[in-house]
Design an enzyme around this catalytic site. Structure first.
Site, PDB file in Angstrom:
ATOM      1  N   ARG A 125      19.471  38.012  52.419  1.00  0.00           N
ATOM      2  CA  ARG A 125      20.374  37.257  53.321  1.00  0.00           C
ATOM      3  C   ARG A 125      21.016  36.036  52.655  1.00  0.00           C
ATOM      4  NH1 ARG A 125      15.925  38.184  56.803  1.00  0.00           N
ATOM      5  NH2 ARG A 125      16.296  40.045  58.057  1.00  0.00           N
ATOM      6  N   LYS A 147      35.825  34.074  48.369  1.00  0.00           N
ATOM      7  CA  LYS A 147      36.055  35.447  48.846  1.00  0.00           C
ATOM      8  C   LYS A 147      35.293  36.390  47.916  1.00  0.00           C
ATOM      9  CE  LYS A 147      40.557  35.277  51.137  1.00  0.00           C
ATOM     10  NZ  LYS A 147      41.964  35.742  51.089  1.00  0.00           N
ATOM     11  N   GLU A 189      49.380  34.539  38.733  1.00  0.00           N
ATOM     12  CA  GLU A 189      48.693  33.732  39.756  1.00  0.00           C
ATOM     13  C   GLU A 189      48.885  32.238  39.502  1.00  0.00           C
ATOM     14  OE1 GLU A 189      47.567  35.195  42.392  1.00  0.00           O
ATOM     15  OE2 GLU A 189      46.692  37.136  41.880  1.00  0.00           O
ATOM     16  N   LYS A 231      44.445  25.352  44.843  1.00  0.00           N
ATOM     17  CA  LYS A 231      43.644  26.298  45.632  1.00  0.00           C
ATOM     18  C   LYS A 231      42.539  25.556  46.395  1.00  0.00           C
ATOM     19  CE  LYS A 231      41.471  30.697  46.037  1.00  0.00           C
ATOM     20  NZ  LYS A 231      41.265  32.051  45.580  1.00  0.00           N
ATOM     21  N   GLU A 241      40.652  31.632  56.160  1.00  0.00           N
ATOM     22  CA  GLU A 241      41.998  32.186  56.320  1.00  0.00           C
ATOM     23  C   GLU A 241      42.353  32.456  57.773  1.00  0.00           C
ATOM     24  OE1 GLU A 241      43.255  34.729  53.065  1.00  0.00           O
ATOM     25  OE2 GLU A 241      44.676  35.716  54.373  1.00  0.00           O
ATOM     26  N   ARG A 245      45.533  29.510  54.523  1.00  0.00           N
ATOM     27  CA  ARG A 245      45.095  30.145  53.277  1.00  0.00           C
ATOM     28  C   ARG A 245      45.944  31.353  52.902  1.00  0.00           C
ATOM     29  NH1 ARG A 245      38.930  31.092  50.983  1.00  0.00           N
ATOM     30  NH2 ARG A 245      39.578  32.253  49.151  1.00  0.00           N
ATOM     31  N   ASN A 249      48.683  34.191  49.182  1.00  0.00           N
ATOM     32  CA  ASN A 249      49.056  35.598  48.974  1.00  0.00           C
ATOM     33  C   ASN A 249      50.544  35.773  48.724  1.00  0.00           C
ATOM     34  OD1 ASN A 249      46.495  36.797  49.146  1.00  0.00           O
ATOM     35  ND2 ASN A 249      46.524  36.540  51.361  1.00  0.00           N
ATOM     36  N   HIS A 252      51.871  38.966  47.215  1.00  0.00           N
ATOM     37  CA  HIS A 252      50.812  39.970  47.334  1.00  0.00           C
ATOM     38  C   HIS A 252      51.157  41.088  48.314  1.00  0.00           C
ATOM     39  CE1 HIS A 252      48.716  36.904  45.118  1.00  0.00           C
ATOM     40  NE2 HIS A 252      47.581  37.564  45.111  1.00  0.00           N
ATOM     41  N   HIS A 256      50.855  44.490  46.912  1.00  0.00           N
ATOM     42  CA  HIS A 256      49.865  45.445  47.428  1.00  0.00           C
ATOM     43  C   HIS A 256      50.502  46.833  47.612  1.00  0.00           C
ATOM     44  CE1 HIS A 256      46.664  47.080  49.954  1.00  0.00           C
ATOM     45  NE2 HIS A 256      47.622  47.503  50.759  1.00  0.00           N
ATOM     46  N   HIS A 269      46.764  44.032  38.923  1.00  0.00           N
ATOM     47  CA  HIS A 269      47.016  43.264  40.140  1.00  0.00           C
ATOM     48  C   HIS A 269      48.054  42.146  39.879  1.00  0.00           C
ATOM     49  CE1 HIS A 269      46.176  41.148  43.884  1.00  0.00           C
ATOM     50  NE2 HIS A 269      45.902  40.061  43.197  1.00  0.00           N
TER      51      HIS A 269
HETATM   52  P1  NAD Z   1      38.914  42.307  35.679  1.00  0.00           P
HETATM   53  O1  NAD Z   1      37.718  41.647  36.192  1.00  0.00           O
HETATM   54  O2  NAD Z   1      38.991  43.785  35.770  1.00  0.00           O
HETATM   55  O3  NAD Z   1      39.117  41.878  34.150  1.00  0.00           O
HETATM   56  C1  NAD Z   1      40.198  42.411  33.439  1.00  0.00           C
HETATM   57  C2  NAD Z   1      39.758  43.048  32.128  1.00  0.00           C
HETATM   58  O4  NAD Z   1      39.508  42.022  31.167  1.00  0.00           O
HETATM   59  C3  NAD Z   1      38.472  43.855  32.217  1.00  0.00           C
HETATM   60  O5  NAD Z   1      38.565  44.973  31.376  1.00  0.00           O
HETATM   61  C4  NAD Z   1      37.435  42.873  31.708  1.00  0.00           C
HETATM   62  O6  NAD Z   1      36.281  43.498  31.211  1.00  0.00           O
HETATM   63  C5  NAD Z   1      38.202  42.190  30.607  1.00  0.00           C
HETATM   64  N1  NAD Z   1      37.763  40.848  30.272  1.00  0.00           N
HETATM   65  C6  NAD Z   1      37.329  39.892  31.114  1.00  0.00           C
HETATM   66  N2  NAD Z   1      37.160  38.752  30.443  1.00  0.00           N
HETATM   67  C7  NAD Z   1      37.453  38.993  29.149  1.00  0.00           C
HETATM   68  C8  NAD Z   1      37.469  38.201  27.982  1.00  0.00           C
HETATM   69  N3  NAD Z   1      37.211  36.890  28.028  1.00  0.00           N
HETATM   70  N4  NAD Z   1      37.815  38.772  26.815  1.00  0.00           N
HETATM   71  C9  NAD Z   1      38.148  40.092  26.780  1.00  0.00           C
HETATM   72  N5  NAD Z   1      38.178  40.892  27.850  1.00  0.00           N
HETATM   73  C10 NAD Z   1      37.836  40.336  29.027  1.00  0.00           C
HETATM   74  O7  NAD Z   1      40.253  41.747  36.364  1.00  0.00           O
HETATM   75  P2  NAD Z   1      40.705  40.312  36.874  1.00  0.00           P
HETATM   76  O8  NAD Z   1      42.176  40.306  36.761  1.00  0.00           O
HETATM   77  O9  NAD Z   1      39.917  39.225  36.266  1.00  0.00           O
HETATM   78  O10 NAD Z   1      40.293  40.352  38.419  1.00  0.00           O
HETATM   79  C11 NAD Z   1      40.833  41.307  39.297  1.00  0.00           C
HETATM   80  C12 NAD Z   1      39.904  41.439  40.477  1.00  0.00           C
HETATM   81  O11 NAD Z   1      39.840  40.189  41.129  1.00  0.00           O
HETATM   82  C13 NAD Z   1      40.343  42.457  41.508  1.00  0.00           C
HETATM   83  O12 NAD Z   1      39.242  43.232  41.894  1.00  0.00           O
HETATM   84  C14 NAD Z   1      40.838  41.605  42.666  1.00  0.00           C
HETATM   85  O13 NAD Z   1      40.656  42.246  43.902  1.00  0.00           O
HETATM   86  C15 NAD Z   1      39.968  40.396  42.536  1.00  0.00           C
HETATM   87  N6  NAD Z   1      40.537  39.176  43.088  1.00  0.00           N
HETATM   88  C16 NAD Z   1      39.763  38.450  43.923  1.00  0.00           C
HETATM   89  C17 NAD Z   1      40.242  37.272  44.459  1.00  0.00           C
HETATM   90  C18 NAD Z   1      39.341  36.434  45.300  1.00  0.00           C
HETATM   91  O14 NAD Z   1      39.817  35.436  45.886  1.00  0.00           O
HETATM   92  N7  NAD Z   1      38.069  36.742  45.382  1.00  0.00           N
HETATM   93  C19 NAD Z   1      41.525  36.822  44.133  1.00  0.00           C
HETATM   94  C20 NAD Z   1      42.298  37.583  43.267  1.00  0.00           C
HETATM   95  C21 NAD Z   1      41.788  38.764  42.735  1.00  0.00           C
HETATM   96  N1  GLY Z   2      43.380  34.938  46.369  1.00  0.00           N
HETATM   97  C1  GLY Z   2      43.705  34.547  47.693  1.00  0.00           C
HETATM   98  C2  GLY Z   2      42.628  33.772  48.344  1.00  0.00           C
HETATM   99  O1  GLY Z   2      41.638  33.421  47.737  1.00  0.00           O
HETATM  100  O2  GLY Z   2      42.743  33.482  49.502  1.00  0.00           O
END
Ligand code: NAD
Ligand code: GLY
Length: 364
Positions: A125, A147, A189, A231, A241, A245, A249, A252, A256, A269
């Site tokens: 939990r 998130k 971003e 942020k 949100e 918030r 997006n 987005h 999307h 993305h």
């Molecule tokens: P990712 O986590 O897939 O990383 C991208 C690639 O880079 C992967 O292959 C990873 O292994 C590699 N990588 C990471 N760090 C590295 C480094 N320092 N050196 C070499 N390679 C490296 O993608 P991302 O763009 O970081 O994140 C995308 C994800 O984030 C999606 O799932 C999306 O839904 C999520 N997201 C969440 C929020 C949130 O608010 N929680 C906001 C935006 C995106």
């Molecule tokens: N990436 C959008 C949010 O965190 O709300």
């Protein structure tokens, strides 16, 4: 004495407030890991790409604070942001008799951060966790704000929780090994924060984009700091949100539709967000909210960042269909983040015919 890439941003959420530490070399800096919740065990969750590069440094630093430091390496990729992977985290925690004080460390990009955060929210939990983001996208966006989620086969990020980390530690040095395409995706971003909140920051990005593309530590430090400040300010006012918030997006909604229409993973993305910002700016212009000069300026910056500005030709019906299942949609009505004027975002609907015009103008 802080060095010149050292930055600290605070996120004010009452008893869930925390700091974002930004600097080059934090993984190996003992002081970056002081003051976290004490526990018998820490679990580093990383992936098969990031782990071999950085897990040993983090393991060494954490060994000074935790009697036992475990590491779990997940397969790399959005395709693994699933129940099965989540279960594998719980398996390791339970097989090692980890108690409810265990601290989880998410070492990786947004995929590792989102899934580890959700695991922390659920295990017994809720156990503490720390975000250690290693992509630009994760340092400026996904690791901040709480998130957490996994994907469902029917929709991305559909199963999750709001769950804040204890701390975010952004080691700028890790960005040196990031593939160029991922750096550009993260820049989308960063650019996003200008039109929605701070046109002085947009000016700064225009001036410093080459330095960012060359991974200049000073430029990266400021880009991460300013993005996190914006942020943090938004999340501090609307953590869950209920309104404001949603401005985070920007780009987005169209993005999307691109991701879903092409099949997730075809475009990154951030690439879809970059193109989606051009389309959202075009829609803002057609609604009379911004002038053509602004959309041209934004488009030029997105091109310079190495991002696509022409969307795939899926047809306007497909775009509208995918946008209706966006999380911001209300009873099937699409809500767009629009710019009015540059530096301020509004969330509102738009006539389908106008959206179709934008799709026709922006996609080939
Ligand atoms: P990712 O986590 O897939 O990383 C991208 C690639 O880079 C992967 O292959 C990873 O292994 C590699 N990588 C990471 N760090 C590295 C480094 N320092 N050196 C070499 N390679 C490296 O993608 P991302 O763009 O970081 O994140 C995308 C994800 O984030 C999606 O799932 C999306 O839904 C999520 N997201 C969440 C929020 C949130 O608010 N929680 C906001 C935006 C995106
Ligand atoms: N990436 C959008 C949010 O965190 O709300």
């Amino acid at each position: 004495m802080p060095h010149d890439t050292h930055r600290q941003v605070s996120i004010a959420l009452g008893d869930r407030s925390y700091d974002i530490s930004i600097d080059a070399g934090l993984l190996s800096l003992g002081s970056a890991w002081q003051g976290l919740p004490r526990a018998a065990t820490a679990l580093i969750v990383t992936n098969d790409t990031v782990g071999p590069l950085y897990a040993a440094d983090l393991q060494r630093s954490l060994a000074a604070h935790y009697p036992k430091v475990l590491t779990l390496s997940l397969p790399d990729g959005e395709a693994y942001k699933t129940w099965e992977t989540l279960q594998s985290i719980f398996d390791v925690l339970l097989q090692n008799a980890c108690d409810r004080k265990t601290v989880l460390f998410a070492l990786g990009g947004g995929v590792v951060g989102d899934i580890t955060g959700f695991a922390a929210a659920c295990y017994m939990r809720g156990v503490p966790f720390v975000q250690v983001p290693t992509t630009l996208l994760a340092q400026v966006d996904s690791s901040v704000g709480g998130k957490t989620a996994i994907n469902h086969p029917i929709g991305k990020n559909m199963i999750g929780a709001f769950y804040q980390p204890e701390r975010v530690v952004c080691d700028l040095h890790t960005l040196q090994s990031l593939p160029a395409r991922e750096l550009s995706a993260g820049l989308a971003e960063v650019i996003k924060y200008g039109p929605i909140a701070d046109m002085a920051f947009f000016d700064w990005i225009e001036t410093n984009l080459d330095a960012l593309l060359q991974r200049d530590p000073q430029a990266l430090a400021y880009a991460v700091q300013r993005s996190c400040e914006i942020k943090a300010h938004v999340v501090g006012q609307d953590e869950r949100e209920s309104g404001l918030r949603a401005i985070l997006n920007f780009g987005h909604t169209f993005g999307h539709a691109i991701e879903a229409g092409l099949g997730f993973g075809e475009w990154l993305h951030g690439e879809a967000v970059g193109c989606g910002m051009v389309m959202a700016a075009q829609l803002s212009h057609r609604l009379g909210l911004v002038d053509a000069a602004f959309t041209e300026r934004l488009t030029a910056l997105i091109v310079r960042a190495g991002l696509p500005t022409v969307g795939p030709d899926l047809g306007s019906e497909a775009y509208l269909h995918h946008m209706r299942v966006d999380k911001k949609a209300e009873a099937g009505d699409i809500r767009f983040v629009l710019i009015d004027p540059p530096g301020t975002a509004v969330v509102r609907g738009a006539p389908d015919a106008l959206v179709a015009e934008v799709v026709q103008a922006c996609c080939r």
